[in-house]
Design an enzyme around this catalytic site. Structure first.
Site, short mmCIF file in Angstrom:
data_model
loop_
_atom_site.label_atom_id
_atom_site.label_comp_id
_atom_site.label_asym_id
_atom_site.label_seq_id
_atom_site.Cartn_x
_atom_site.Cartn_y
_atom_site.Cartn_z
N ASP A 155 -3.51 27.93 -36.71
CA ASP A 155 -3.96 28.88 -35.71
C ASP A 155 -4.98 29.87 -36.31
OD1 ASP A 155 -3.85 29.81 -33.06
OD2 ASP A 155 -1.66 29.63 -33.02
N GLU A 198 -8.55 27.02 -33.39
CA GLU A 198 -9.33 28.27 -33.37
C GLU A 198 -9.81 28.59 -31.96
OE1 GLU A 198 -12.52 27.24 -32.19
OE2 GLU A 198 -13.57 28.43 -33.69
N TRP A 199 -9.24 27.91 -30.95
CA TRP A 199 -9.43 28.21 -29.51
C TRP A 199 -10.87 28.00 -29.05
CZ3 TRP A 199 -8.24 33.47 -31.76
CH2 TRP A 199 -6.95 33.50 -32.32
N GLY A 200 -11.66 27.25 -29.82
CA GLY A 200 -13.03 26.96 -29.38
C GLY A 200 -14.00 28.12 -29.55
N ASP A 221 -5.63 29.42 -24.63
CA ASP A 221 -4.38 28.72 -24.30
C ASP A 221 -4.34 28.26 -22.84
OD1 ASP A 221 -3.75 29.40 -26.85
OD2 ASP A 221 -2.01 30.63 -26.35
#
Ligand code: NAG
Ligand code: NAG
Ligand code: NAG
Length: 542
Positions: A155, A198-200, A221
């Site tokens: 994460d 890394e959530w883009g 998320d």
């Protein structure tokens, strides 16, 4: 590991397979379980044990759901006396190595979780934080390998500093963090599927050759809570990056919400089929204690699973949006056939017609992959009843190609600009018209309606870098209102073309009525209450 890779190479015969991250694992998208969407960061040892056992007893592992993964909350708030990462004994009294053994003894693979920040993601705040792996990559990779890790989800919380919890626009290179971690895993000698989370935020699909990780999260998320709006946001966000999915490296659209409240059965079915066909990892993330028959029937659909695990590893790509009506996506499969996913955006069950020309075919032999029903030969189109937010998922073989239309193009910069619309140079060869909307208009004149006029197919080339990590009225999209010859303006919803303002989306198609014969037509682009994309050119089919 060697034999498994070899087998896949052989099954693809002589086609040249280039693995994105060539670490012996993750050649097809990961399938498995992670408790986060059901239990957040509070999953206990008993819950981990029960879920792992359920994965086997429900027959899910036998269908390919092999990876059993930790998420946040397992860690301690301090390293041990030797500086090694360690667990919270209140959450995992038997320890992580024992859990790894438990998981392996069930015939499953074991996934660990950490974070490339000073701390890891938490809901704690204040002063107590789970430890992060930033600066401890070599040590933590070695520890995870010694615990028998087969996968690591990493994460991105506190990546910038100790107070910056989640940063969607970090002022540092996140890619460098993940390259360091990738190399640390490689140095352990143990094949560990590297799941970058890394959530883009820094467009990881475009990191060098997509070779940093076996999968990379593309978005914020998916929940919890689950919602159709979250799916819409993520589906728009993957539009510009589907071409980067391939064996060894995949777009991760986030864990599944199948089985969780917030989505109807039809929405869960669409979610599962789209994620599968987009080659996202399929990570079940619901309470498996007492799953409904409906949840299991979605998750256990072997035809949809086969799409996901198809050896070619290509994602479906965006083909056409009929605004507020339906989307058409399609992609190739290893056996030469094509998968089409058609999403019903309407809030009601309705009759939906899928035009085969939207994926380049005049006819094809079709199988409904949700039901397994053979539909025989389809010519021109297929019409069926689709539930609200449900979908048509077809495997098409023996497709006959339809001639693609040719367009006459009108450069946006040659149009009439009013109300604040302005030309912008993207680079030395491409200029666009921006600030269309909120009063700005762009009018193209002298447009050829051909000998008959009537309804024409238009192709828009535009730039839309309006990226969002939260749900908005048009998440990762912008609306353009298009008027032909001063007629009623038609809403056309355009997904992002990239995460930046310098990459075109070419050939966004829409059919519009109202053209006159001859070269005296006008097309006006506007938006009364928001900005439209920046336009490069508009094609009109001749
Ligand atoms: C942490 O990073 C954020 C984002 O760059 C910045 O606004 C903040 O000032 C930083 N805090 C410290 C203590 O450096
Ligand atoms: C579906 O309902 C939502 C919520 O009321 C609304 O915002 C949306 O425009 C509707 N979609 C369509 C396609 O009618
Ligand atoms: C200019 O930008 C366009 C759109 O992204 C791109 O296709 C083209 O290669 C760029 N040209 C130059 C000279 O950078």
């Amino acid at each position: 590991m060697f034999w498994r890779s070899l087998e896949i190479l052989v099954s693809l015969s002589l086609s040249s397979v280039v693995l994105a991250l060539n670490n012996g694992v993750g050649v097809t998208p990961a399938m498995g379980y992670n408790p986060y969407n059901a239990f957040l960061c509070t999953t206990t040892e008993a819950q981990y044990h029960a879920a792992a056992q359920s994965l086997v007893s429900l027959g899910l592992s036998a269908l390919g759901y092999h990876y059993f993964n930790l998420d946040c909350g397992w860690q301690s708030t301090a390293r041990d006396s030797a500086g090694k990462i360690t667990w919270d004994p209140k959450i995992l009294p038997s320890g992580v190595p024992a859990l790894g053994t438990f998981v392996h003894n069930l015939g499953l693979k074991f996934g660990v979780y950490s974070d490339l920040g000073i701390f890891a993601c938490d809901f704690v705040g204040g002063t107590a934080h789970y430890v992060g792996s930033l600066g401890h990559e070599t040590s933590d990779a070695a520890t995870f390998a010694s615990w028998g890790a087969d996968l690591a989800k990493i994460d991105n919380c506190y990546a910038v500093n100790s107070t910056d919890f989640v940063d969607f626009n970090p002022p540092i290179s996140i890619e460098a963090h993940y390259i360091t971690m990738r190399d640390a895993f490689a140095a352990t000698g143990r094949p560990i599927l590297f799941s970058a989370c890394e959530w883009g935020v820094q467009d990881p699909a475009r990191w060098p050759g997509s070779s940093v990780a076996n999968s990379w999260r593309i978005s914020n998320d998916i929940g919890p809570p689950a919602s159709w709006d979250n799916l819409f946001r993520i589906i728009n966000q993957v539009v510009p990056i589907t071409q980067f999915a391939g064996p060894g490296g995949f777009n991760d659209l986030d864990m599944l919400e199948v089985g969780n409240s917030g989505l109807t059965a039809a929405e869960q079915q669409t979610h599962f089929a789209f994620w599968a066909a987009a080659k996202s990892p399929l990570i079940i993330s619901t309470d498996l204690t007492n799953p409904s028959a409906q949840t299991l029937s979605i998750l256990k659909n072997t035809r949809i699973i086969a799409l996901n695990q198809d050896a070619l590893g290509k994602s479906i790509s965006f083909k056409r949006r009929y605004t507020n009506d339906h989307d058409v996506w399609s992609g190739p499969l290893a056996d030469g056939s094509t998968v089409a996913v058609v999403i019903n955006w309407e809030n009601a069950s309705r009759s939906l017609t899928f035009n085969l020309a939207d994926i380049g075919f005049s006819s094809a032999t079709a199988t409904d992959l949700i039901t397994g029903t053979s539909l025989g030969k389809l010519t021109t189109s297929y019409t069926t009843t689709v539930a609200a937010h449900g979908s048509i998922v077809l495997k098409l073989a023996a497709g006959v190609a339809v001639a693609s239309p040719t367009f006459t193009y009108y450069a946006a910069t040659s149009g009439t600009l009013a109300g604040g619309a302005a030309t912008r140079a993207v680079n030395s060869s491409v200029s666009v018209v921006g600030f269309v909307g909120n009063g700005g208009t762009l009018t193209l004149s002298g447009v050829d309606g051909g000998t008959a006029g009537g309804t024409k197919l238009l192709a828009f080339d535009y730039i839309n870098g309006d990226l969002t990590f939260t749900n908005t009225a048009c998440s990762n999209c912008r609306n353009t209102f298009v008027s032909v010859n001063g007629g009623a303006a038609v809403q056309v919803q355009m997904p992002i073309s990239a995460q930046s303002w310098d990459i075109l989306l070419s050939g966004y198609l829409v059919s519009l009525p109202g053209f006159k014969a001859g070269k005296t037509n006008t097309i006006t682009l506007s938006n009364p209450s928001a900005f439209a994309p920046d336009f490069y050119r508009v094609g009109v089919a001749v």
